[in-house]
Design a protein around this motif. Structure first.
Motif, mmCIF file in Angstrom:
data_model
loop_
_atom_site.group_PDB
_atom_site.id
_atom_site.type_symbol
_atom_site.label_atom_id
_atom_site.label_comp_id
_atom_site.label_asym_id
_atom_site.label_seq_id
_atom_site.Cartn_x
_atom_site.Cartn_y
_atom_site.Cartn_z
ATOM 1 N N ARG A 119 0.850 -1.202 0.000
ATOM 2 C CA ARG A 119 0.000 0.000 0.000
ATOM 3 C C ARG A 119 0.879 1.243 0.000
ATOM 4 O O ARG A 119 1.851 1.332 0.749
ATOM 5 N N PHE A 120 0.506 2.209 -0.829
ATOM 6 C CA PHE A 120 1.179 3.499 -0.815
ATOM 7 C C PHE A 120 0.364 4.549 -0.076
ATOM 8 O O PHE A 120 0.828 5.676 0.112
ATOM 9 N N VAL A 121 -0.832 4.198 0.304
ATOM 10 C CA VAL A 121 -1.671 5.111 1.087
ATOM 11 C C VAL A 121 -2.230 4.327 2.259
ATOM 12 O O VAL A 121 -2.284 3.098 2.240
ATOM 13 N N ASP A 122 -2.641 5.055 3.307
ATOM 14 C CA ASP A 122 -3.196 4.392 4.476
ATOM 15 C C ASP A 122 -4.453 3.636 4.110
ATOM 16 O O ASP A 122 -5.235 4.049 3.238
ATOM 17 N N LEU A 125 6.737 10.698 -5.462
ATOM 18 C CA LEU A 125 6.486 11.630 -6.573
ATOM 19 C C LEU A 125 7.635 11.591 -7.572
ATOM 20 O O LEU A 125 7.407 11.572 -8.795
ATOM 21 N N ARG A 126 8.864 11.570 -7.072
ATOM 22 C CA ARG A 126 10.025 11.511 -7.967
ATOM 23 C C ARG A 126 9.981 10.254 -8.830
ATOM 24 O O ARG A 126 10.252 10.307 -10.038
ATOM 25 N N ALA A 127 9.585 9.121 -8.203
ATOM 26 C CA ALA A 127 9.525 7.865 -8.953
ATOM 27 C C ALA A 127 8.443 7.920 -10.024
ATOM 28 O O ALA A 127 8.637 7.441 -11.149
ATOM 29 N N MET A 128 7.291 8.500 -9.705
ATOM 30 C CA MET A 128 6.202 8.556 -10.683
ATOM 31 C C MET A 128 6.491 9.552 -11.797
ATOM 32 O O MET A 128 5.946 9.428 -12.894
ATOM 33 N N ARG A 129 7.347 10.545 -11.548
ATOM 34 C CA ARG A 129 7.709 11.514 -12.589
ATOM 35 C C ARG A 129 8.970 11.094 -13.324
ATOM 36 O O ARG A 129 9.555 11.876 -14.081
ATOM 37 N N GLY A 130 9.397 9.867 -13.077
ATOM 38 C CA GLY A 130 10.511 9.318 -13.841
ATOM 39 C C GLY A 130 11.847 9.892 -13.476
ATOM 40 O O GLY A 130 12.817 9.713 -14.223
ATOM 41 N N GLY A 131 11.935 10.582 -12.351
ATOM 42 C CA GLY A 131 13.221 11.129 -11.924
ATOM 43 C C GLY A 131 13.747 12.233 -12.824
ATOM 44 O O GLY A 131 14.942 12.538 -12.802
ATOM 45 N N ARG A 132 12.883 12.869 -13.637
ATOM 46 C CA ARG A 132 13.334 13.931 -14.534
ATOM 47 C C ARG A 132 13.825 15.141 -13.740
ATOM 48 O O ARG A 132 13.493 15.329 -12.581
ATOM 49 N N ARG A 133 14.574 15.960 -14.404
ATOM 50 C CA ARG A 133 15.122 17.135 -13.745
ATOM 51 C C ARG A 133 14.037 18.090 -13.289
ATOM 52 O O ARG A 133 14.202 18.837 -12.329
ATOM 53 N N SER A 138 -5.485 17.414 -11.809
ATOM 54 C CA SER A 138 -5.578 16.279 -12.733
ATOM 55 C C SER A 138 -4.342 15.397 -12.621
ATOM 56 O O SER A 138 -4.428 14.162 -12.678
ATOM 57 N N GLU A 139 -3.163 16.043 -12.471
ATOM 58 C CA GLU A 139 -1.942 15.255 -12.284
ATOM 59 C C GLU A 139 -1.999 14.476 -10.975
ATOM 60 O O GLU A 139 -1.609 13.299 -10.928
ATOM 61 N N LEU A 140 -2.477 15.143 -9.945
ATOM 62 C CA LEU A 140 -2.589 14.472 -8.659
ATOM 63 C C LEU A 140 -3.499 13.255 -8.751
ATOM 64 O O LEU A 140 -3.224 12.206 -8.167
ATOM 65 N N HIS A 141 -4.593 13.398 -9.532
ATOM 66 C CA HIS A 141 -5.514 12.280 -9.682
ATOM 67 C C HIS A 141 -4.855 11.112 -10.413
ATOM 68 O O HIS A 141 -5.053 9.943 -10.044
ATOM 69 N N ARG A 168 -2.431 5.664 -9.820
ATOM 70 C CA ARG A 168 -1.307 4.727 -9.943
ATOM 71 C C ARG A 168 -0.944 4.131 -8.582
ATOM 72 O O ARG A 168 -0.647 2.943 -8.477
ATOM 73 N N MET A 169 -0.976 4.943 -7.544
ATOM 74 C CA MET A 169 -0.640 4.437 -6.210
ATOM 75 C C MET A 169 -1.676 3.451 -5.695
ATOM 76 O O MET A 169 -1.369 2.566 -4.905
ATOM 77 N N THR A 170 -2.919 3.619 -6.131
ATOM 78 C CA THR A 170 -3.999 2.746 -5.664
ATOM 79 C C THR A 170 -4.431 1.754 -6.740
ATOM 80 O O THR A 170 -5.523 1.194 -6.661
ATOM 81 N N ASP A 171 -3.596 1.558 -7.722
ATOM 82 C CA ASP A 171 -3.891 0.617 -8.804
ATOM 83 C C ASP A 171 -4.222 -0.749 -8.210
ATOM 84 O O ASP A 171 -3.464 -1.284 -7.392
ATOM 85 N N PRO A 172 -5.351 -1.361 -8.593
ATOM 86 C CA PRO A 172 -5.715 -2.664 -8.026
ATOM 87 C C PRO A 172 -4.760 -3.780 -8.424
ATOM 88 O O PRO A 172 -4.740 -4.829 -7.783
#
Length: 803
Positions: free
Chosen positions: A80-83, A135-143, A152-155, A160-164
């Motif tokens: 789990r990435f969220v509580d 967040l860094r991992a989901m953004r691919g570690g870009r500069r 919308s980005e947050l959603h 992705r964090m709650t992907d079944p």
């Protein structure tokens, strides 16, 4: 989830992963993740000894690809990435709206939050640094990953964090560990992640240990010695080790039961009948005394002047005499310890509730004082001073020298003045003995907290000495009688006062004339002081008892109770003292200073005891459950040592001892230790190892450690810790958190699930549940004992440690 009745209640730490083209992955471990047994398990292919070759925990397919581990893809609890609770998308939106600012751009004005607020938005306010790594991992570690986040980005990140699909979440976890985002994780990156999550979980992992753990993971996965691991290998490890959801056991009514569960009324009667009959007897005696005196004074001449006010006051006075005598008996600890050794008395009198009964009697005294003193001041005395002179002369004039007194003249008499003085002293002592002033509760005003605390309670409570002296004076100068036969106060209190005084004298003789030699002093993290003391000649105690300790350098009058952490057959005494108050803090400081300065002489220590406690009653049960919170484990350490000693004797001389030597050893004992600090496990490392050694042949004891500072198993913030813990224990047989054979579980225990398992495993048994810790959990455990005793045919009897 169902469990086998013969399966152990604990979890195995053995892990064996075997992946091949012809077979799916399998691993040997218990399906439950909420408990750990001290019983050692056989080595698995992951484990390595000096004689065995390097372990090969994973066998990938020839192509190196990961084979499907079907059936686990949709598991939402494994990672789990969220509580788990309270983190729906709606809550995330609310937090976003609170933190958002309006910012212009190519697409016009829109609400955004700073990248540093990502952790707060997803519910990781306390671990914002970990949220930033996600967040860094989901953004691919870009500069440019440190840019503002739109709703919308947050959603999309939330989805992705709650992907079944478990594979998707494991891939995100892999990206989080892959610091340079090259699709590979090397040992340096693994060490960096370990160093990141250690402080988040409040774990003290040193740099060298982080290197060791990173190397352990690489050894388990990098079988081709490439210097890195890929996503497929990492995924296989996560699926094999991370827990598969909750260990909940759903209770089905009457499922598998051989008899109908007992009614709630019956279980309440079984649990509380001893308390009930004692309280009932006490109330009956108080009512009988009140009624007897009330009727008696209703026929006196003074009744014509004061009426039922007089009868009420005198009835209350009679109950006061009785309660002032009775209140001393529950604190005659030597007497109670001696009486509780009698099985007959101990089976019908709740000696464990002596302090609670002391408090109940104090409540009765408060009511009696209000009735007696209040009725006199508000009704009797005004009637005496304002009564008709002829009625006064015909009834009670002789008692006042044939001169009708005024109200203030009555107040100045010896009887009334002594009574008022007693009430004033009680008004000082009683409130200071209540919970909030005694513990300096933060809810009290700061000015009040300055004059409260244990010391204030201790000294103010000894105002009972002048109170009893004034009580004798008060009883000797009665208005309405000169007959010594009717002045019965001394008859009530004589025996209890002599008994209590005798106990204090014995206590002074036993403890005050010989200083106890200190054999060893240890200072543990968390400000815990361990004292190993010379055992006085003739000192005998049973497991679960406690002693009082005094340090004259701090105070010549204060005595504080502490559970003995030594076994009955040890040739020394030991206690573990946590600094929870001003006295214990001063004691810790004195010994700390003596050690740091290299003084050869420690502060003087006097002991008094031993005294009986509720933990002694563990011998009444074949199945024992012991629950300790933090330092609350101390009463149960001596019990564990006693069991270990007896098991050793039984195994070394089985023919001579037979079953007789195990008569007072539980058939099964469970210890649940819940603590918030990793350093707490250092207090009793040797004891846990001793239990593990002696428990190999006879699995009598199961120990369950819970560390609440670490996020629950399955949480991404502790997932890597869980993986390392399993690999390390499988290889070396030692838990990385407690440094003992006992595997540490993360988060708070699910007590409902634990009781469910116990009820199913020990059907029809009578289980003693012993607890030492704060009242909040005590109420929960007591409710669960009643609930499961009502719903199943397993009886749980609750005991709380009271000093």
């Amino acid at each position: 989830m169902e469990i086998d009745d013969e399966a152990p209640l604990s979890d195995s730490v053995t892990i064996a992963i075997s992946l091949s083209p012809s077979s799916s992955s399998s691993y040997s471990s218990s399906s439950s993740s909420c408990s750990a047994s001290v019983v050692p398990h056989p080595f698995s292919p992951l484990q390595q000894t000096a004689e065995s070759p390097p372990f090969r925990p994973l066998r990938m397919s020839e192509s190196g690809g990961m084979l499907s581990l079907g059936g686990w893809s949709h598991d939402g609890e494994r990672l789990r990435f969220v509580d788990a609770e309270g983190n729906e998308w709606g809550n995330v939106v609310n937090r976003f709206n609170q933190l958002a600012t309006v910012k212009g751009g190519r697409n016009g004005h829109q609400e955004v939050v700073k990248w540093s607020d990502f952790g707060s938005c997803i519910g990781m306010r306390e671990t914002a640094e970990f949220g930033e790594e996600v967040l860094r991992a989901m953004r691919g570690g870009r500069r440019d990953w440190k840019r503002d986040i739109t709703k919308s980005e947050l959603h999309s990140y939330w989805c992705r964090m709650t992907d079944p699909w478990l594979d998707s979440r494991i891939l995100l976890f892999f990206d989080l560990c892959d610091r340079n985002m090259d699709g590979r994780i090397d040992e340096r990156e693994m060490k960096q992640v370990i160093s990141l999550i250690s402080p988040i979980n409040k774990l003290a992992i040193k740099n060298k240990e982080a290197e060791e753990y990173a190397a352990l993971i690489m050894e388990a996965l990098d079988l081709q010695h490439r210097g890195y691991i890929q996503a497929s290998e990492f995924e296989a490890l996560c699926k094999a080790i991370l827990p598969k959801g909750s260990s909940t056991i759903s209770y089905k009514k009457n499922h598998g039961q051989q008899q109908e569960p007992i009614s709630k009324a019956e279980i309440l009667f079984r649990s509380y009948w001893r308390r009930a009959w004692i309280i009932g007897l006490w109330l009956m005696i108080c009512f009988a005394l009140f009624t007897w005196k009330f009727i008696q004074y209703s026929h006196r001449a003074a009744f014509q002047v004061m009426g039922y006010c007089l009868s009420t006051a005198k009835g209350a006075a009679e109950t006061l005499k009785f309660n002032m005598a009775l209140i001393l008996l529950p604190v005659c600890r030597n007497t109670i310890t001696w009486l509780r050794n009698n099985p007959g008395l101990n089976s019908v009198i709740p000696f464990n509730d002596n302090i609670n009964f002391h408090k109940v009697i104090a409540g009765g005294i408060v009511i009696g004082v209000i009735l007696h003193g209040g009725t006199h001041l508000a009704c009797d005395f005004p009637r005496i001073s304002g009564s008709d002179r002829s009625v006064f002369r015909q009834t009670i004039a002789a008692n006042f020298g044939y001169q009708q007194p005024s109200y203030f003249q009555i107040l100045s008499t010896t009887e009334v003045a002594s009574g008022i003085a007693m009430v004033v002293l009680m008004m000082i002592a009683f409130p200071l003995a209540t919970k909030w002033p005694r513990r300096q509760s933060p809810s009290l005003p700061r000015s009040v907290r300055k004059v409260t605390g244990y010391n204030t309670f201790w000294y103010s409570h000894h105002l009972f000495v002048p109170v009893y002296a004034l009580l004798i004076v008060h009883s000797m100068f009665l208005f309405l009688t000169d007959n010594l036969v009717e002045k019965t106060t001394w008859m009530y209190i004589a025996i209890p006062v002599l008994l209590y005084a005798g106990e204090r004298i014995i206590r002074a003789i036993r403890s005050g004339f010989s200083e106890v030699e200190i054999l060893k002093v240890s200072l543990y993290p968390g400000k815990v002081l361990s004292l190993k003391l010379q055992k006085p000649k003739g000192f005998r105690h049973k497991s679960g008892m406690y002693i009082f300790i005094q340090c004259p350098q701090i105070s010549p009058f204060e005595w504080h109770p502490f559970s003995l952490t030594c076994g009955p057959e040890d040739d020394y005494l030991s206690v573990h003292i946590k600094t929870l108050g001003d006295w214990s803090c001063q004691l810790y400081s004195l010994f700390e200073e003596a050690i740091l300065t290299g003084l050869k002489q420690y502060p003087k220590i006097y002991i008094d005891g031993p005294y009986g406690a509720s933990s002694q009653d563990h011998i009444k049960y074949d199945i024992v459950v012991m629950v300790g919170l933090g330092i609350g484990i101390t009463p149960f350490i001596s019990i564990l040592k006693d069991i270990a000693t007896r098991l050793k004797k039984s195994s070394s001389n089985h023919a001579a001892c037979g079953e007789g030597s195990l008569e007072k050893i539980p058939l099964k004992a469970y210890l649940y230790w819940v603590t918030r600090e990793q350093s707490s496990f250092n207090w009793f490392t040797d004891v846990m190892k001793e239990i593990a050694d002696t428990n190999q042949k006879q699995a009598v004891v199961e120990v369950f450690n819970f560390l609440t500072s670490v996020y629950q198993e399955g949480d991404a913030r502790s997932a890597l810790i869980t993986i390392i813990q399993s690999l390390y224990q499988a290889k070396y047989g030692i838990d990385i958190v407690s440094r003992t054979p006992v595997r540490t579980q993360f988060g708070r225990p699910n007590w409902f699930n634990i009781f469910s398992k116990l009820a199913r495993r020990h059907r029809g048994a009578r289980i003693g549940v012993f607890y030492c810790g704060p009242m909040t959990l005590a109420r929960e455990l007591e409710k669960l004992c009643t609930k499961f005793s009502t719903k199943t045919n397993t009886i749980f009897v609750f005991h709380k440690e009271n000093y």
